[in-house]
Scaffold this motif. Structure first.
Motif, PDB file in Angstrom:
ATOM      1  N   ASP A 103      -1.611  -0.161  -6.296  1.00  0.00           N
ATOM      2  CA  ASP A 103      -2.372  -0.970  -7.251  1.00  0.00           C
ATOM      3  C   ASP A 103      -1.534  -1.625  -8.343  1.00  0.00           C
ATOM      4  O   ASP A 103      -2.088  -2.230  -9.257  1.00  0.00           O
ATOM      5  N   THR A 104      -0.229  -1.532  -8.274  1.00  0.00           N
ATOM      6  CA  THR A 104       0.612  -2.102  -9.319  1.00  0.00           C
ATOM      7  C   THR A 104       0.343  -3.587  -9.478  1.00  0.00           C
ATOM      8  O   THR A 104       0.348  -4.338  -8.505  1.00  0.00           O
ATOM      9  N   LEU A 105       0.077  -3.979 -10.720  1.00  0.00           N
ATOM     10  CA  LEU A 105      -0.144  -5.385 -11.095  1.00  0.00           C
ATOM     11  C   LEU A 105      -1.251  -6.042 -10.263  1.00  0.00           C
ATOM     12  O   LEU A 105      -1.195  -7.242  -9.965  1.00  0.00           O
ATOM     13  N   ALA A 106      -2.266  -5.272  -9.921  1.00  0.00           N
ATOM     14  CA  ALA A 106      -3.343  -5.762  -9.052  1.00  0.00           C
ATOM     15  C   ALA A 106      -4.032  -7.005  -9.598  1.00  0.00           C
ATOM     16  O   ALA A 106      -4.523  -7.827  -8.822  1.00  0.00           O
ATOM     17  N   ASN A 107      -4.066  -7.168 -10.902  1.00  0.00           N
ATOM     18  CA  ASN A 107      -4.759  -8.306 -11.497  1.00  0.00           C
ATOM     19  C   ASN A 107      -3.818  -9.422 -11.936  1.00  0.00           C
ATOM     20  O   ASN A 107      -4.238 -10.341 -12.637  1.00  0.00           O
ATOM     21  N   GLU A 108      -2.562  -9.317 -11.539  1.00  0.00           N
ATOM     22  CA  GLU A 108      -1.576 -10.335 -11.912  1.00  0.00           C
ATOM     23  C   GLU A 108      -0.855 -10.804 -10.647  1.00  0.00           C
ATOM     24  O   GLU A 108       0.205 -10.307 -10.295  1.00  0.00           O
ATOM     25  N   SER A 109      -1.429 -11.764  -9.991  1.00  0.00           N
ATOM     26  CA  SER A 109      -1.029 -12.203  -8.670  1.00  0.00           C
ATOM     27  C   SER A 109       0.467 -12.501  -8.535  1.00  0.00           C
ATOM     28  O   SER A 109       1.115 -12.018  -7.613  1.00  0.00           O
ATOM     29  N   GLU A 110       1.006 -13.316  -9.417  1.00  0.00           N
ATOM     30  CA  GLU A 110       2.420 -13.703  -9.300  1.00  0.00           C
ATOM     31  C   GLU A 110       3.349 -12.507  -9.494  1.00  0.00           C
ATOM     32  O   GLU A 110       4.313 -12.343  -8.734  1.00  0.00           O
ATOM     33  N   LYS A 111       3.066 -11.691 -10.489  1.00  0.00           N
ATOM     34  CA  LYS A 111       3.898 -10.507 -10.742  1.00  0.00           C
ATOM     35  C   LYS A 111       3.757  -9.502  -9.609  1.00  0.00           C
ATOM     36  O   LYS A 111       4.727  -8.853  -9.220  1.00  0.00           O
ATOM     37  N   ARG A 112       2.553  -9.366  -9.070  1.00  0.00           N
ATOM     38  CA  ARG A 112       2.337  -8.450  -7.953  1.00  0.00           C
ATOM     39  C   ARG A 112       3.126  -8.899  -6.724  1.00  0.00           C
ATOM     40  O   ARG A 112       3.717  -8.085  -6.025  1.00  0.00           O
ATOM     41  N   ALA A 113       3.151 -10.192  -6.476  1.00  0.00           N
ATOM     42  CA  ALA A 113       3.914 -10.711  -5.340  1.00  0.00           C
ATOM     43  C   ALA A 113       5.396 -10.358  -5.495  1.00  0.00           C
ATOM     44  O   ALA A 113       6.038  -9.931  -4.529  1.00  0.00           O
ATOM     45  N   ILE A 114       5.921 -10.498  -6.692  1.00  0.00           N
ATOM     46  CA  ILE A 114       7.328 -10.143  -6.944  1.00  0.00           C
ATOM     47  C   ILE A 114       7.530  -8.647  -6.734  1.00  0.00           C
ATOM     48  O   ILE A 114       8.508  -8.219  -6.103  1.00  0.00           O
ATOM     49  N   TYR A 115       6.602  -7.838  -7.251  1.00  0.00           N
ATOM     50  CA  TYR A 115       6.675  -6.387  -7.066  1.00  0.00           C
ATOM     51  C   TYR A 115       6.708  -6.038  -5.578  1.00  0.00           C
ATOM     52  O   TYR A 115       7.556  -5.256  -5.126  1.00  0.00           O
ATOM     53  N   LEU A 116       5.799  -6.630  -4.805  1.00  0.00           N
ATOM     54  CA  LEU A 116       5.732  -6.326  -3.375  1.00  0.00           C
ATOM     55  C   LEU A 116       6.969  -6.834  -2.632  1.00  0.00           C
ATOM     56  O   LEU A 116       7.453  -6.159  -1.714  1.00  0.00           O
ATOM     57  N   GLU A 117       7.494  -7.984  -3.016  1.00  0.00           N
ATOM     58  CA  GLU A 117       8.734  -8.477  -2.398  1.00  0.00           C
ATOM     59  C   GLU A 117       9.878  -7.494  -2.641  1.00  0.00           C
ATOM     60  O   GLU A 117      10.686  -7.231  -1.736  1.00  0.00           O
ATOM     61  N   ASN A 118       9.947  -6.942  -3.845  1.00  0.00           N
ATOM     62  CA  ASN A 118      10.972  -5.936  -4.149  1.00  0.00           C
ATOM     63  C   ASN A 118      10.753  -4.662  -3.347  1.00  0.00           C
ATOM     64  O   ASN A 118      11.714  -4.025  -2.893  1.00  0.00           O
ATOM     65  N   GLU A 119       9.492  -4.292  -3.155  1.00  0.00           N
ATOM     66  CA  GLU A 119       9.193  -3.094  -2.366  1.00  0.00           C
ATOM     67  C   GLU A 119       9.544  -3.294  -0.895  1.00  0.00           C
ATOM     68  O   GLU A 119       9.968  -2.355  -0.223  1.00  0.00           O
ATOM     69  N   ILE A 120       9.394  -4.499  -0.396  1.00  0.00           N
ATOM     70  CA  ILE A 120       9.809  -4.806   0.977  1.00  0.00           C
ATOM     71  C   ILE A 120      11.311  -4.572   1.115  1.00  0.00           C
ATOM     72  O   ILE A 120      11.771  -3.997   2.111  1.00  0.00           O
ATOM     73  N   ILE A 121      12.072  -5.002   0.126  1.00  0.00           N
ATOM     74  CA  ILE A 121      13.518  -4.783   0.140  1.00  0.00           C
ATOM     75  C   ILE A 121      13.822  -3.292   0.104  1.00  0.00           C
ATOM     76  O   ILE A 121      14.626  -2.786   0.902  1.00  0.00           O
ATOM     77  N   LYS A 122      13.177  -2.560  -0.804  1.00  0.00           N
ATOM     78  CA  LYS A 122      13.420  -1.120  -0.949  1.00  0.00           C
ATOM     79  C   LYS A 122      13.087  -0.356   0.327  1.00  0.00           C
ATOM     80  O   LYS A 122      13.875   0.471   0.790  1.00  0.00           O
ATOM     81  N   VAL A 123      11.912  -0.620   0.900  1.00  0.00           N
ATOM     82  CA  VAL A 123      11.526   0.114   2.098  1.00  0.00           C
ATOM     83  C   VAL A 123      12.403  -0.301   3.279  1.00  0.00           C
ATOM     84  O   VAL A 123      12.674   0.510   4.177  1.00  0.00           O
ATOM     85  N   GLY A 124      12.893  -1.526   3.266  1.00  0.00           N
ATOM     86  CA  GLY A 124      13.836  -1.966   4.305  1.00  0.00           C
ATOM     87  C   GLY A 124      15.140  -1.181   4.237  1.00  0.00           C
ATOM     88  O   GLY A 124      15.701  -0.800   5.271  1.00  0.00           O
ATOM     89  N   ILE A 125      15.618  -0.942   3.028  1.00  0.00           N
ATOM     90  CA  ILE A 125      16.834  -0.141   2.848  1.00  0.00           C
ATOM     91  C   ILE A 125      16.600   1.275   3.370  1.00  0.00           C
ATOM     92  O   ILE A 125      17.448   1.837   4.070  1.00  0.00           O
TER      93      ILE A 125
END
Length: 148
Positions: A103-125
């Motif tokens: 639910d991180t930044l669930a109400n802030e679309s642009e910031k949430r997208a950045i958060y999820l993009e970073n999580e994609i990188i982290k889980v990829g590592i």
């Protein structure tokens, strides 16, 4: 103990994922927006990592059994390193799951997208760490199978 922690984290993640009525597994089956698409990628990484956690445990046990066997001529440091790498991969997956929040930044679309993009990188590592550690362990185990 580690198995209990993994189980609790997994059940918590599963419960959180199922809390929304129009979503399945934490995101819409058909992405409705960029965040849904990114969440699918994050969860695909999570699922790929979790699918290999059992193999990590099994490989650790096999390597430890060989390492503990007396009379077997092996490169003990390579086995110890493989075990350490597997444990680190397991720890990395557990840590990533603990730190990830659906639910991180669930109400802030642009910031949430950045958060999820970073999580994609982290889980990829983490996925690459799991794959690499399992590849090294499998190599040692195959050599041991050939030797016997």
């Amino acid at each position: 103990m580690k198995t209990s922690v993994v189980l609790v984290l997994f059940l918590g993640l599963t419960a959180a994922c199922n809390s929304s009525t129009d979503r399945k597994n934490g995101y819409s089956e058909i992405p409705k927006n960029k965040e849904d698409s990114l969440m699918q990628q994050v969860m695909a990484g999570h699922d790929a990592g979790m699918a290999r956690m059992g193999k990590i445990s099994t490989s650790i046990k096999k390597l430890e059994r060989i390492l503990d066997s007396s009379g077997i001529q092996i490169n003990r440091s390579a086995y110890r390193q493989a075990i350490a790498d597997l444990r680190q991969a397991e720890t990395s997956m557990n840590l990533w799951m603990h730190e990830f929040s659906l639910d991180t930044l669930a109400n802030e679309s642009e910031k949430r997208a950045i958060y999820l993009e970073n999580e994609i990188i982290k889980v990829g590592i983490v996925k690459r760490q799991i794959a690499s550690s399992l590849q090294k362990a499998d190599s040692l185990l195959q050599k041991q199978d050939v030797a016997h």
